[in-house]
Design a protein around this motif. Structure first.
Motif, PDB file in Angstrom:
ATOM      1  N   LEU A   1       0.853  -1.185   0.000  1.00  0.00           N
ATOM      2  CA  LEU A   1       0.000   0.000   0.000  1.00  0.00           C
ATOM      3  C   LEU A   1       0.888   1.234   0.000  1.00  0.00           C
ATOM      4  O   LEU A   1       1.773   1.364   0.852  1.00  0.00           O
TER       5      LEU A   1
ATOM      6  N   TYR B   1      -2.090  -1.137  -3.560  1.00  0.00           N
ATOM      7  CA  TYR B   1      -3.130  -0.165  -3.221  1.00  0.00           C
ATOM      8  C   TYR B   1      -2.521   1.232  -3.225  1.00  0.00           C
ATOM      9  O   TYR B   1      -1.371   1.417  -2.831  1.00  0.00           O
TER      10      TYR B   1
ATOM     11  N   ASP C   1      -7.291   3.465  -1.187  1.00  0.00           N
ATOM     12  CA  ASP C   1      -7.528   3.572   0.255  1.00  0.00           C
ATOM     13  C   ASP C   1      -7.741   5.047   0.575  1.00  0.00           C
ATOM     14  O   ASP C   1      -6.931   5.890   0.156  1.00  0.00           O
TER      15      ASP C   1
END
Length: 214
Positions: free
Chosen positions: A125, A162, A185
């Motif tokens: 992420l 992400y 996100d």
């Protein structure tokens, strides 16, 4: 959908189409922190099919394992750097729990950092913090980073990536076009005065699906 603070927010996120909710445990800075008892209650009530991400700033595998067992989240979002041996230890300790390593994108060196850690985790992420400050920033800054570095990570990581960091309804389409991430996100970009804003959330989800004007 990160920084979820209650079962009601979790239910709203799920109704709007979120496939995962982020639950923020103790952090050195940033928004959305809730206690572990609340996290466990939200996890227990999470709608079927919605993944539960425990955001942890801990770096010791034994402490992270204990935290996961207390909260029962099905995914660990590791917001600080973990050594490779620590990640391997978590794999052994929690074989049924997904590991998502956060990489804070601050330059070209972040590309190599992400590529190096990718084989050890289920996903990476990309966020816009700074773990090297005296008070570490490990997420929730609301800042956008250089998406060209993020795109390079997506192309080289070999695992799902992400994108986070300053995303909101108005810039999400551009972010998706520039980076082509596996998922996104968001925290502050769908909140008003700290509260989850249903209208902003629905606009964000329309942009994520490639429909609607934002």
């Amino acid at each position: 959908m990160c920084c979820i603070e209650s079962r009601e927010e979790a239910a709203l996120a799920a109704r709007c189409g979120a496939t995962a909710i982020g639950l923020v445990s103790a952090m050195p800075s940033g928004p959305g922190v809730i206690d572990e008892a609340t996290i466990r209650r939200i996890v227990a009530a999470a709608p079927r099919g919605v993944a539960t991400f425990l955001l942890t700033s801990r770096t010791d595998p034994e402490e992270i394992e204990a935290q996961q067992r207390r909260t029962r989240a099905d995914t660990l979002q590791l917001v600080d750097r973990l050594a490779p041996d620590a990640l391997r230890s978590l794999r052994r300790r929690l074989p049924g729990v997904s590991l998502v390593q956060v990489v804070h994108v601050r330059g070209e060196h972040s590309v190599e950092e992400a590529v190096a850690v990718a084989p050890l985790v289920d996903a990476v992420l990309l966020d816009s913090g700074n773990p090297d400050l005296p008070v570490r920033q490990l997420g929730g800054t609301g800042r956008v980073h250089d998406w060209s570095h993020s795109r390079a990570i997506v192309e080289r990581a070999g695992c799902p990536v992400y994108l986070a960091g300053g995303l909101r309804p108005g810039n999400l389409a551009a972010a998706l076009g520039a980076v082509r991430p596996f998922g996104v996100d968001v925290c502050s970009g769908v909140r008003t005065d700290g509260r989850l804003d249903e209208e902003r959330l629905r606009r964000f989800m329309r942009a994520a699906r490639g429909s609607g004007n934002n």
